[in-house]
Design a protein around this motif. Sequence first.
Motif, PDB file in Angstrom:
ATOM      1  N   GLU A 169       0.826  -1.208   0.000  1.00 16.31           N
ATOM      2  CA  GLU A 169       0.000   0.000   0.000  1.00 16.31           C
ATOM      3  C   GLU A 169       0.860   1.257   0.000  1.00 16.31           C
ATOM      4  O   GLU A 169       1.752   1.410   0.828  1.00 16.31           O
ATOM      5  CB  GLU A 169      -0.917   0.007   1.228  1.00 16.31           C
ATOM      6  CG  GLU A 169      -2.026  -1.026   1.182  1.00 16.31           C
ATOM      7  CD  GLU A 169      -2.994  -0.789   0.041  1.00 16.31           C
ATOM      8  OE1 GLU A 169      -3.263   0.383  -0.291  1.00 16.31           O
ATOM      9  OE2 GLU A 169      -3.479  -1.782  -0.523  1.00 16.31           O
ATOM     10  N   GLN A 173      -2.498   6.370  -0.283  1.00 20.67           N
ATOM     11  CA  GLN A 173      -3.753   5.643  -0.417  1.00 20.67           C
ATOM     12  C   GLN A 173      -4.266   5.131   0.927  1.00 20.67           C
ATOM     13  O   GLN A 173      -5.463   5.129   1.188  1.00 20.67           O
ATOM     14  CB  GLN A 173      -3.564   4.469  -1.391  1.00 20.67           C
ATOM     15  CG  GLN A 173      -4.868   3.835  -1.893  1.00 20.67           C
ATOM     16  CD  GLN A 173      -5.424   2.782  -0.958  1.00 20.67           C
ATOM     17  OE1 GLN A 173      -4.674   2.155  -0.215  1.00 20.67           O
ATOM     18  NE2 GLN A 173      -6.734   2.582  -0.992  1.00 20.67           N
ATOM     19  N   THR A 263      -5.677  -1.987  -2.050  1.00 21.78           N
ATOM     20  CA  THR A 263      -5.540  -2.019  -3.503  1.00 21.78           C
ATOM     21  C   THR A 263      -5.896  -3.399  -4.049  1.00 21.78           C
ATOM     22  O   THR A 263      -5.469  -4.420  -3.503  1.00 21.78           O
ATOM     23  CB  THR A 263      -4.089  -1.690  -3.894  1.00 21.78           C
ATOM     24  OG1 THR A 263      -3.726  -0.429  -3.330  1.00 21.78           O
ATOM     25  CG2 THR A 263      -3.924  -1.647  -5.406  1.00 21.78           C
ATOM     26  N   ASP A 264      -6.682  -3.428  -5.128  1.00 21.53           N
ATOM     27  CA  ASP A 264      -6.929  -4.686  -5.822  1.00 21.53           C
ATOM     28  C   ASP A 264      -5.630  -5.141  -6.463  1.00 21.53           C
ATOM     29  O   ASP A 264      -5.025  -4.417  -7.257  1.00 21.53           O
ATOM     30  CB  ASP A 264      -8.017  -4.509  -6.896  1.00 21.53           C
ATOM     31  CG  ASP A 264      -9.382  -4.264  -6.286  1.00 21.53           C
ATOM     32  OD1 ASP A 264      -9.637  -4.772  -5.187  1.00 21.53           O
ATOM     33  OD2 ASP A 264     -10.195  -3.558  -6.914  1.00 21.53           O
ATOM     34  N   ASN A 265      -5.199  -6.359  -6.132  1.00 21.71           N
ATOM     35  CA  ASN A 265      -3.870  -6.793  -6.538  1.00 21.71           C
ATOM     36  C   ASN A 265      -3.852  -7.637  -7.811  1.00 21.71           C
ATOM     37  O   ASN A 265      -2.802  -7.805  -8.420  1.00 21.71           O
ATOM     38  CB  ASN A 265      -3.220  -7.589  -5.398  1.00 21.71           C
ATOM     39  CG  ASN A 265      -1.747  -7.279  -5.249  1.00 21.71           C
ATOM     40  OD1 ASN A 265      -1.242  -6.328  -5.834  1.00 21.71           O
ATOM     41  ND2 ASN A 265      -1.054  -8.087  -4.469  1.00 21.71           N
ATOM     42  N   SER A 285      -0.171  -3.989  -7.144  1.00 21.01           N
ATOM     43  CA  SER A 285       0.428  -3.066  -6.176  1.00 21.01           C
ATOM     44  C   SER A 285       1.950  -3.032  -6.319  1.00 21.01           C
ATOM     45  O   SER A 285       2.583  -1.997  -6.078  1.00 21.01           O
ATOM     46  CB  SER A 285       0.049  -3.466  -4.735  1.00 21.01           C
ATOM     47  OG  SER A 285       0.594  -4.745  -4.399  1.00 21.01           O
ATOM     48  N   THR A 288       2.790  -0.983  -9.650  1.00 21.09           N
ATOM     49  CA  THR A 288       2.612   0.455  -9.418  1.00 21.09           C
ATOM     50  C   THR A 288       3.677   0.983  -8.458  1.00 21.09           C
ATOM     51  O   THR A 288       4.110   2.133  -8.571  1.00 21.09           O
ATOM     52  CB  THR A 288       1.216   0.759  -8.851  1.00 21.09           C
ATOM     53  OG1 THR A 288       0.997  -0.019  -7.663  1.00 21.09           O
ATOM     54  CG2 THR A 288       0.135   0.445  -9.855  1.00 21.09           C
TER      55      THR A 288
END
Length: 290
Positions: A169, A173, A263-265, A285, A288
């Motif tokens: 994360e 966020q 976060t959708d991983n 994640s 990004t």
Amino acid sequence: MDSYSLSFFVFLFIVIAIHYLVPQRFRWVVLLGASYYFYGTFKFQYVFLLAFSTIVAYFTALLIEKQMNTSGKKKLLLAGCICNLGILFVFKYYNFFSSSVASIFGDGAFSSRSHLLRLIVPVGISFYIFQVVSYMIDIYRGNRIAERHIGLFALYVSFFPKLLAGPIERAKQFLPQLHEYHQWDWERTTNGFKLMVWGLFKKMVVADRLAVFVEKVFDNPSAYEGPSFVLAAVLYSFQIYCDFSGYTDIAIGISQVFGFKLTDNFNRPYVARSVAEFWRRWHISFSTWL
């Protein structure tokens, strides 16, 4: 205490009950205490490693923010990153590189195993190290202000649902959510438990069952022929996906019960039409973060 064991869910229900019974201003204490207790059940000594990494990142970020010149900021960032990534290197990669060097030069005592460190890799170390590094970089770039509340920052690093297997994360966020008030919401909680059950299904029913065949083939290759290897390779791709994404679903579902959004991983990576698209759909994640 694995995140799919009976003892874990007993622990989880106790934490949920205490979390919503205490006043809002003390909830971070409950979650932080639960996170450190959970991490300590694997190996108590590594709690100090987690705390050390957190403290280094917390104070480094504050010093970076107070530093007026770019050169000073860079030096502080470099020191903080070396300190944290150095921990990761020692525990995860030192023996590998040391053995590689020894095998290349292979002379005398250096070629023996005396140069190796007898260390057990702390669970989840990559995930929390990557988080604190990204946080310090965000402060250096001016993407957010440094967190003043050391307790909330420690919770950001150690929040137990995501501590073992992510998602990773970013501070911008997740940290703001720790400052928000979260009420009990029946629909959100129900959806969170549904996601947990789905994650458990993927992990224990699909991944663990596929592993029985896959490991049997890979552990004794001389006993099998070509078609078995092809099938094992295909099934392994689904095994690793269901295992990893199952953990992520459990983490996201638990966080949802507490009122947090992670976060959708994963986003159906095996329907990707190219390697680049697969990378964007797999372990989102991490990509990004990079």
